[in-house]
Write an enzyme that holds these catalytic residues in place. Structure first.
Site, short mmCIF file in Angstrom:
data_model
loop_
_atom_site.label_atom_id
_atom_site.label_comp_id
_atom_site.label_asym_id
_atom_site.label_seq_id
_atom_site.Cartn_x
_atom_site.Cartn_y
_atom_site.Cartn_z
N HIS A 271 1.14 -0.89 0.23
CA HIS A 271 0.21 -0.02 -0.09
C HIS A 271 0.50 1.16 -0.05
O HIS A 271 0.83 2.28 -0.87
CB HIS A 271 -1.33 0.01 1.27
CG HIS A 271 -1.53 1.18 1.78
ND1 HIS A 271 -2.76 1.14 1.25
CD2 HIS A 271 -1.38 2.31 1.96
CE1 HIS A 271 -3.36 2.41 0.92
NE2 HIS A 271 -2.14 3.09 1.62
N GLU A 272 2.17 1.55 0.93
CA GLU A 272 2.88 2.46 1.11
C GLU A 272 3.06 2.41 -0.39
O GLU A 272 3.64 3.96 -0.78
CB GLU A 272 3.35 1.64 2.09
CG GLU A 272 3.32 2.34 3.81
CD GLU A 272 1.96 3.17 3.15
OE1 GLU A 272 0.27 3.17 4.41
OE2 GLU A 272 2.35 4.53 3.00
N HIS B 136 1.75 4.99 -2.59
CA HIS B 136 2.09 6.08 -2.28
C HIS B 136 3.70 6.70 -2.69
O HIS B 136 3.45 7.94 -3.53
CB HIS B 136 2.06 6.52 -1.21
CG HIS B 136 0.35 6.56 -0.02
ND1 HIS B 136 -0.16 6.92 -0.98
CD2 HIS B 136 -0.09 5.55 0.83
CE1 HIS B 136 -1.48 6.74 -0.48
NE2 HIS B 136 -0.95 5.89 0.71
N HIS C 107 -4.82 7.73 -1.65
CA HIS C 107 -6.61 6.44 -1.51
C HIS C 107 -7.56 6.52 -1.92
O HIS C 107 -8.00 7.15 -2.83
CB HIS C 107 -6.46 7.08 0.02
CG HIS C 107 -5.47 6.64 1.20
ND1 HIS C 107 -5.28 7.69 2.33
CD2 HIS C 107 -4.20 5.80 1.01
CE1 HIS C 107 -4.16 7.42 2.45
NE2 HIS C 107 -4.10 6.01 2.40
#
Lengths: 84, 365
Positions: free
Chosen positions: B117-118, B121, B127
């Site tokens: 997930h990170e 970014h 998101h």
């Protein structure tokens, strides 16, 4: 007098909601509360933004479903705005 | 997308793991990070090369409380990690809260899932509000062995870096929408007055008193259950729900999976020729449970705990022209059969189909 449990709960809930919206929805920290401008409560506006993002009922109020989402472990990057 | 659409100007990026959490073996940390990076390199032209002892594009570290980036961590739970958008210096870096219980399985927080997930970014994604997306803000566990990058995330990252160089473009699972007229179901069961619809790794929960339908990962309530449940039924008498996938079944007692499961379905009396169960429901009044497999059905006596003789029989011979059964459940005396996007309401007393509707009729669309 010691705070009644309900009032204490309320305070805790308000702190949770405020810090969540400050961390992830760009709610400005209220440095000069006595200068609060008139119009919709910024916290309610941000709460609606958060509820819309999570597909919750947009009430502007910290209802149970909203608080349940706020308590979930999550990523520290805000849901709106930039993270630099 | 992150405001300003930041992206890396090169496709060949470097990463470095600055330190390790004491909660996992170093090799497991490295494996989790590599797998997390391949989630993104598998669907884009991006490549990631590990470097040591020098500055990398993506610096990955475990950090504690205030770690001098204006975003202090908050101790166990709450904020698990954060990462910065592409750019020089801190740009692209991933920080993981070292007070979390990092693991490589379903306990605590799975490092692979959070790192993947990170890194989204780090590559420029923000998101997603798709609850099934990897870039959804809240944590949810998926068995890394079963993980597939959802289509929502593939669309996002390919909009920034373009498609993969692979001959066959990778695709990913989509999140079921309750009012999608094309929605079909893998299995359906009642559960203490609610109706639970299963689809891939999701469950759609419908409480009779609430208008909206709740979408959850199966793993959120029952981490021991696999995704892709194929059949399920509730034994109201014993307050149990049985789940079936391939040749195994699990028993839910109360709200937990009972110990000692899964067990082979052959313990219920199926012949070895049966490899999976398509659908099942249990008739509370007769104590008989009906299992539907291909074009036939078996009948099981819950009191004798054995299959009735004279089965299997043809579905059509007893239930009419309903074709193969994807899912079935019984409610208020009627049996609801689901075949594709069609739902048949069957009256077991009159032994005939009394109504035909869409599969999503329960969701107040």
């Amino acid at each position: 007098f010691p705070m009644t449990p309900e009032a204490e709960d309320e305070g805790k809930t308000l702190r949770l909601v405020e810090s969540y919206l400050q961390n992830f929805y760009n709610l400005q920290r209220d440095r000069q509360p006595h200068l609060r401008h008139h119009g919709e409560n910024p916290l309610a506006a941000k709460l609606k933004e958060m509820q819309a993002f999570f597909g919750l009922q947009v009430t502007g109020k910290p209802d149970l479903n909203t608080l349940e989402v706020m308590k979930k472990p999550r990523c520290g990057v805000p849901d709106v705005g930039r993270y630099v | 997308f992150t405001a300003g659409n930041p992206k890396w100007k090169r496709n060949n990026l470097t990463y470095r793991i600055l330190n390790y959490t004491p909660k996992m073996r170093q090799a497991d940390v490295e494996e989790a990070i590599q797998k997390a990076l391949s989630v993104w390199s598998n669907v884009t032209p991006l490549t990631f090369q590990k470097v040591e002892n020098k500055e990398a594009d993506i610096m990955i570290s475990f950090a504690y409380r205030d770690h001098r980036d204006n975003s202090p961590f908050d101790g166990p739970n709450g904020q698990l990690a954060h990462a910065f958008q592409p750019g020089e210096g801190i740009g692209g870096d991933v920080h993981l809260d070292d007070e979390e219980f990092w693991t490589k399985d379903g306990r605590g927080y799975n490092l692979f899932i959070v790192a993947a997930h990170e890194l989204g970014h780090s590559l420029g994604l923000s998101h997603s509000n798709d609850p099934g997306a990897l870039m959804y803000p809240t944590y949810s566990y998926t068995d890394p062995k079963e993980f597939l990058l959802p289509q929502d995330d593939i669309n996002g990252i390919q909009a920034i870096y373009g498609k993969s160089n692979a001959a066959v473009q990778p695709t990913g699972p989509t999140t079921p929408q309750a009012c999608d007229p094309n929605l079909t179901f893998d299995a359906i069961t009642t559960l203490r007055g609610e109706i639970i619809f299963f689809k891939d790794r999701y469950m759609l929960r419908k409480h009779p008193e609430r208008a909206e339908t709740e979408l959850n990962f199966i793993s959120l309530l029952w981490p021991k259950l696999p995704s892709g449940i194929q059949a399920a039924y509730e034994n109201i008498e014993r307050d149990e729900v049985l789940f079936f996938k391939e040749s195994k079944y699990w028993v839910l007692r109360g709200y937990d999976i009972a110990p000692g499961y899964p067990k082979p379905i052959y313990h219920l009396g199926f012949p070895k020729t049966v490899k999976r169960v398509n659908a099942a429901y249990s008739d509370e009044t007769t104590g008989k449970t009906y299992f539907f497999i291909a074009d036939r059905y078996w009948r099981y006596d819950e009191n004798k705990k054995s299959m009735d003789h004279g089965y299997p029989k043809k579905i059509a011979s007893n239930f009419g022209k309903i074709g193969r059964v994807d899912a079935v459940f019984q409610k208020d005396g009627y049996v609801y059969f689901f075949h594709g996007t069609t739902q048949f309401q069957f009256d077991p007393r009159a032994k005939r189909i009394v109504k035909k509707t869409r599969s999503i009729s329960w969701f107040n669309c």
